[in-house]
Scaffold this motif. Structure first.
Motif, short mmCIF file in Angstrom:
data_model
loop_
_atom_site.label_atom_id
_atom_site.label_comp_id
_atom_site.label_asym_id
_atom_site.label_seq_id
_atom_site.Cartn_x
_atom_site.Cartn_y
_atom_site.Cartn_z
N CYS A 96 0.84 -1.19 0.00
CA CYS A 96 0.00 0.00 0.00
C CYS A 96 0.88 1.24 0.00
N LEU A 97 0.25 2.38 -0.17
CA LEU A 97 0.90 3.67 -0.02
C LEU A 97 0.32 4.36 1.21
N ILE A 98 1.17 5.05 1.94
CA ILE A 98 0.74 5.77 3.14
C ILE A 98 1.08 7.25 2.93
N PRO A 99 0.09 8.08 2.65
CA PRO A 99 0.36 9.50 2.35
C PRO A 99 0.77 10.27 3.61
N ALA A 100 1.66 11.25 3.41
CA ALA A 100 2.11 12.12 4.49
C ALA A 100 2.54 13.45 3.91
N THR A 101 2.40 14.51 4.68
CA THR A 101 2.93 15.80 4.25
C THR A 101 4.30 16.08 4.86
N GLY A 102 4.74 15.22 5.77
CA GLY A 102 6.07 15.31 6.35
C GLY A 102 6.22 14.29 7.46
N PHE A 103 7.43 14.17 7.99
CA PHE A 103 7.66 13.25 9.10
C PHE A 103 8.76 13.80 9.99
N TYR A 104 9.02 13.13 11.09
CA TYR A 104 9.94 13.62 12.11
C TYR A 104 11.08 12.63 12.37
N GLU A 105 12.24 13.19 12.72
CA GLU A 105 13.33 12.42 13.30
C GLU A 105 13.92 13.24 14.44
N ASP A 109 21.26 16.40 21.97
CA ASP A 109 22.30 17.37 22.29
C ASP A 109 23.32 16.77 23.25
N ALA A 110 24.26 17.56 23.70
CA ALA A 110 25.34 17.06 24.54
C ALA A 110 24.84 16.49 25.85
N GLU A 111 23.68 16.95 26.29
CA GLU A 111 23.11 16.45 27.55
C GLU A 111 22.15 15.27 27.33
N GLY A 112 21.96 14.87 26.09
CA GLY A 112 21.09 13.74 25.79
C GLY A 112 19.65 14.10 25.56
N ALA A 113 19.34 15.40 25.51
CA ALA A 113 17.95 15.81 25.25
C ALA A 113 17.59 15.53 23.79
N ARG A 114 16.36 15.12 23.56
CA ARG A 114 15.89 14.78 22.21
C ARG A 114 15.46 16.05 21.48
N LEU A 115 16.07 16.27 20.31
CA LEU A 115 15.82 17.46 19.51
C LEU A 115 15.08 17.06 18.23
N PRO A 116 13.83 17.48 18.06
CA PRO A 116 13.03 17.04 16.91
C PRO A 116 13.29 17.87 15.65
N TRP A 117 13.21 17.20 14.52
CA TRP A 117 13.35 17.82 13.20
C TRP A 117 12.16 17.41 12.34
N TYR A 118 11.64 18.38 11.59
CA TYR A 118 10.55 18.10 10.66
C TYR A 118 11.12 17.99 9.25
N ILE A 119 10.74 16.94 8.52
CA ILE A 119 11.28 16.61 7.20
C ILE A 119 10.13 16.62 6.21
N ASP A 193 18.80 12.98 -2.59
CA ASP A 193 19.16 13.94 -1.56
C ASP A 193 18.36 15.23 -1.65
N ASP A 194 17.98 15.63 -2.87
CA ASP A 194 17.26 16.90 -3.03
C ASP A 194 15.75 16.76 -2.90
N ALA A 195 15.28 15.57 -2.54
CA ALA A 195 13.83 15.34 -2.47
C ALA A 195 13.21 15.83 -1.17
N LEU A 196 14.03 16.13 -0.17
CA LEU A 196 13.51 16.50 1.14
C LEU A 196 14.31 17.66 1.74
N ARG A 197 13.63 18.44 2.54
CA ARG A 197 14.27 19.45 3.37
C ARG A 197 13.91 19.16 4.82
N PHE A 198 14.63 19.82 5.75
CA PHE A 198 14.29 19.64 7.16
C PHE A 198 14.67 20.88 7.95
N HIS A 199 14.00 21.05 9.09
CA HIS A 199 14.34 22.12 10.02
C HIS A 199 13.97 21.69 11.43
N ARG A 200 14.62 22.32 12.41
CA ARG A 200 14.32 22.05 13.81
C ARG A 200 12.95 22.59 14.17
N VAL A 201 12.25 21.84 15.00
CA VAL A 201 10.96 22.29 15.53
C VAL A 201 11.01 22.20 17.05
#
Length: 224
Positions: A96-105, A109-119, A193-201
């Motif tokens: 199947c196909l699963i549609p999305a307008t973006g996803f997260y990874e 940081d140095a202290e182990g805090a989770r920093l989210p990015w939107y792709i 590589d040029d199919a996606l962009r990302f930024h911090r959220v």
């Protein structure tokens, strides 16, 4: 991997984009924080016609006696999908196909805090994740379930995570859906590589209870 994604367009608009007939039972998760076990919109092909409808995000193999009888299978690795008992039949017969307008990874940081990015795609629009599905249960528990196929990350996304969803271009949709025969294995590759962009959220997205329209907004310059 892919553990959270967004879909901000209504089901009928997405169904038209994929030339699919929308199910009457289209109670699917929408917004900027779609999470595992929620009903997600999927596209599949039956008898030459595409259908858009909900499936539980979290593949349930036929031998599970309950929804929590084993690990939560939200992703299926492209490298082993054809040999894993849970997915081997599905990747051959139930794609199947699963549609999305973006996803997260997430990075840390140095202290182990989770920093989210939107792709997301540079020009906006909808991504089509490769998926596999399985109908599970009997009688009142019967439901369609799915998993997102993942592969090694492309060079651009490796800075965030070593895995990414398999993202299919429109010309590959018929092959993945089985409309053009078999042999879909070559499609399970990283997006260019040029199919996606990302930024911090903001870290609000770290909670699976987060909701609202600002979750994908980029952090202001200088924000840690």
């Amino acid at each position: 991997m892919c553990g959270r994604f967004a879909l901000t367009l209504p089901d009928d608009a997405v169904a038209r984009l994929f030339d699919a007939r929308l199910s009457n039972d289209s109670a699917t998760a929408h917004g900027q924080n779609i999470c595992p076990t929620q009903p997600v919109l999927t596209i599949l092909s039956k008898a030459g016609e595409r259908h858009a409808g909900p499936m539980r995000w979290g593949f349930l193999p036929h031998w599970y006696t309950t929804e929590t009888d084993g690990p939560l299978l939200i992703n299926a690795r492209a490298e082993t999908i054809a040999t894993k008992p849970a997915f081997a039949q599905a990747v051959r017969r139930r794609r199947c196909l699963i549609p999305a307008t973006g996803f997260y990874e997430w990075t840390k940081d140095a202290e182990g805090a989770r920093l989210p990015w939107y792709i997301y795609p540079p020009e906006g629009g909808v991504l089509a994740f490769a998926g596999v599905w399985q109908v599970w249960g009997a009688e009142d528990t019967r439901q369609a379930t799915c998993a997102i196929v993942t592969c090694a990350a492309n060079d651009r996304l490796k800075a965030l995570h070593h895995r990414m969803p398999v993202i299919l271009s429109p010309q590959d949709w018929p092959k993945w859906l089985g409309e053009e025969g078999h042999g879909a294995a070559p499609l399970m590759r990283p997006a260019p590589d040029d199919a996606l962009r990302f930024h911090r959220v903001g870290t609000a997205i770290n909670s699976n209870r987060a909701s609202g329209d600002g979750l994908i907004d980029p952090l202001p310059l200088g924000t840690g």
